[in-house]
Motif scaffolding. Structure first.
Motif, mmCIF file in Angstrom:
data_model
loop_
_atom_site.group_PDB
_atom_site.id
_atom_site.type_symbol
_atom_site.label_atom_id
_atom_site.label_comp_id
_atom_site.label_asym_id
_atom_site.label_seq_id
_atom_site.Cartn_x
_atom_site.Cartn_y
_atom_site.Cartn_z
ATOM 1 N N GLU A 357 -7.280 -6.263 -8.051
ATOM 2 C CA GLU A 357 -6.470 -5.384 -8.898
ATOM 3 C C GLU A 357 -7.218 -4.123 -9.363
ATOM 4 O O GLU A 357 -6.673 -3.015 -9.314
ATOM 5 N N VAL A 358 -8.445 -4.275 -9.824
ATOM 6 C CA VAL A 358 -9.162 -3.140 -10.413
ATOM 7 C C VAL A 358 -9.430 -2.057 -9.371
ATOM 8 O O VAL A 358 -9.127 -0.875 -9.577
ATOM 9 N N GLY A 359 -9.973 -2.464 -8.238
ATOM 10 C CA GLY A 359 -10.264 -1.502 -7.184
ATOM 11 C C GLY A 359 -9.012 -0.908 -6.579
ATOM 12 O O GLY A 359 -8.960 0.298 -6.298
ATOM 13 N N TYR A 360 -7.999 -1.730 -6.370
ATOM 14 C CA TYR A 360 -6.747 -1.242 -5.800
ATOM 15 C C TYR A 360 -6.095 -0.210 -6.713
ATOM 16 O O TYR A 360 -5.641 0.848 -6.270
ATOM 17 N N ASN A 361 -6.055 -0.500 -8.003
ATOM 18 C CA ASN A 361 -5.429 0.428 -8.943
ATOM 19 C C ASN A 361 -6.162 1.771 -8.962
ATOM 20 O O ASN A 361 -5.536 2.837 -8.942
ATOM 21 N N ALA A 362 -7.481 1.715 -8.962
ATOM 22 C CA ALA A 362 -8.264 2.949 -9.025
ATOM 23 C C ALA A 362 -8.149 3.757 -7.739
ATOM 24 O O ALA A 362 -7.943 4.977 -7.774
ATOM 25 N N ASN A 373 -3.224 -3.303 3.449
ATOM 26 C CA ASN A 373 -3.600 -4.721 3.387
ATOM 27 C C ASN A 373 -3.944 -5.136 1.967
ATOM 28 O O ASN A 373 -3.537 -6.208 1.501
ATOM 29 N N THR A 374 -4.693 -4.300 1.279
ATOM 30 C CA THR A 374 -5.068 -4.625 -0.098
ATOM 31 C C THR A 374 -3.842 -4.672 -0.991
ATOM 32 O O THR A 374 -3.721 -5.542 -1.864
ATOM 33 N N GLN A 375 -2.901 -3.757 -0.770
ATOM 34 C CA GLN A 375 -1.670 -3.749 -1.559
ATOM 35 C C GLN A 375 -0.868 -5.028 -1.328
ATOM 36 O O GLN A 375 -0.405 -5.662 -2.292
ATOM 37 N N THR A 376 -0.721 -5.412 -0.083
ATOM 38 C CA THR A 376 0.036 -6.626 0.235
ATOM 39 C C THR A 376 -0.596 -7.847 -0.423
ATOM 40 O O THR A 376 0.102 -8.680 -1.034
ATOM 41 N N LEU A 377 -1.908 -7.966 -0.318
ATOM 42 C CA LEU A 377 -2.603 -9.118 -0.896
ATOM 43 C C LEU A 377 -2.521 -9.091 -2.419
ATOM 44 O O LEU A 377 -2.280 -10.132 -3.053
#
Length: 403
Positions: A357-362, A373-377
């Motif tokens: 969550e933290v890395g994806y949001n940033a 891929n990160t969004q889907t997971l």
């Protein structure tokens, strides 16, 4: 009579050249050191360890409005054992943790009391129910009155894990709770004398160790407003992050931590769990398992987030690129992509954990990077819970959080 002026002119030119050289060195070497993207801020921001005041306000508003995914994430947190107001702290003077927490003399108790203190601090902020603030203080006070040392082989890692959660809790309570915390100074002394010395010099073990240790050291340094320790921890963090996640721009072999003396290809391959083909996004522990890899990735994201809150953006640097690539690479296989024969012998041990969550949001929401891929997971795993070590409630605190 002409010789003396010529010598004088040569001397003048030499002095001028020396002065310009000194100035140039100062410009190229000294000044960037004062303005590095990872240098301690002139004044620390509070609350400022992993989660900021703005982020807390955003979450509180969303939960109170019943908006998703935050309300569901909040409900999951409040239903957990960590939010139990009947929790009894279990402090020890000496926490003894061997390899894989065997023996486990206080290891689980310490980590989980620290997560509980952070959980209660979040619960206090969102609900304004003073019982949760007082419970967080009770947990922090019990440990600061008791603990003196960590021992056995896992002591540095254990200290890093617990030491990552304590300052998150303390920052929220100290800077947002309007009641009293008379023993906050004793808690600070605990962090300074029991935790910081165990972690600040780093580790030559697997990379997730040092990354977690530096996460704790950075968070503790923020709470203590210790600029020297912050800078030291950040320098080790930058070196270790570069040595943990491979980018093709690194060259034929991954970067290394100099103190580990990985000075041959054979040594590097062995350290990378026997993996001899290096591709962008691969980590030093991918071929061990994705769970330990997740610990490393999570710590990288937490330090980057704390640094952002403190005013120095690491997401726009090499750190952010390594984090983005590591998340995407691991997420692809966690989602079920077939493992090619050249990667870890064609087999991966999955289980990345609630760490995206933290890395994806940033990187996706703030910086606009496509991270399919990160969004889907991330969305599949919502609401993210806790790994019961040092990660907790990151859909609640960072999920699609613009602050």
């Amino acid at each position: 009579m002409s010789a003396a002026p010529a010598r004088h002119r040569r001397r003048t030119r030499a002095l001028l050249f020396a002065g310009l050289t000194t100035a140039l060195v100062g410009t190229l070497i000294l000044r960037p050191g004062a303005h590095r993207a990872d240098a301690a801020p002139a004044a620390f921001v509070h609350p400022g360890v992993t989660v900021s005041q703005g982020q807390l306000d955003f979450v509180r508003n969303k939960v109170n409005a019943g908006a998703q995914p935050w309300k569901g994430a909040f409900d999951k947190m409040m239903a957990s054992r960590y939010a139990d107001l009947n929790r009894t702290p279990e402090p020890r003077a000496t926490v003894e943790c061997g390899s894989y927490s065997n023996p486990n003399n206080g290891c689980t108790d310490e980590r989980e009391d620290a997560i509980a203190a952070y959980t209660d601090a979040l619960a206090w902020y969102i609900t304004r129910d003073e019982r949760y603030a007082k419970k967080a203080i009770e947990l922090m006070d019990a440990w600061s009155a008791t603990i003196k040392d960590h021992t056995n082989s896992n002591a540095p890692l254990q200290t890093g894990w617990a030491g990552s959660s304590w300052p998150r809790a303390a920052e929220i309570i100290k800077y947002t709770y309007t009641g009293d915390w008379p023993d906050s100074g004793r808690f600070a002394t605990m962090l300074r004398t029991v935790y910081l010395p165990e972690i600040i010099n780093g580790s030559n073990s697997n990379g997730n160790w040092e990354l977690s240790m530096m996460e704790a050291a950075v968070g503790i340094s923020v709470f203590l407003e210790d600029k020297a320790s912050y800078d030291k921890a950040m320098a080790k963090f930058r070196t270790r992050t570069a040595a943990y996640v491979y980018l093709s721009s690194d060259g034929e072999l991954p970067k290394t931590v100099p103190s580990q003396n990985l000075d041959t290809r054979e040594k590097v391959v062995k350290y990378w769990q026997g993996q001899s083909t290096f591709v962008t996004g691969l980590t030093q522990e991918t071929c061990r398992d994705l769970t330990h890899t997740g610990y490393g990735i999570s710590a990288i994201s937490h330090v980057a987030e704390t640094s952002r809150i403190q005013g120095q953006d690491l997401y726009g640097t090499n750190v952010g690129e390594r984090l983005r690539q590591a998340l995407g690479f691991q997420a692809k296989y966690e989602l079920g992509t077939a493992v090619p024969s050249w990667l870890c012998g064609g087999s991966l041990h999955l289980g990345l954990g609630p760490v995206t969550e933290v890395g994806y949001n940033a990187l996706h929401n703030r910086l606009g990077h496509a991270m399919t891929n990160t969004q889907t997971l991330t969305e599949r795993n919502r609401p993210a819970g806790s790994n019961n070590l040092f990660v907790a409630w990151e859909t609640l605190t960072h999920g699609d959080n613009p602050s």
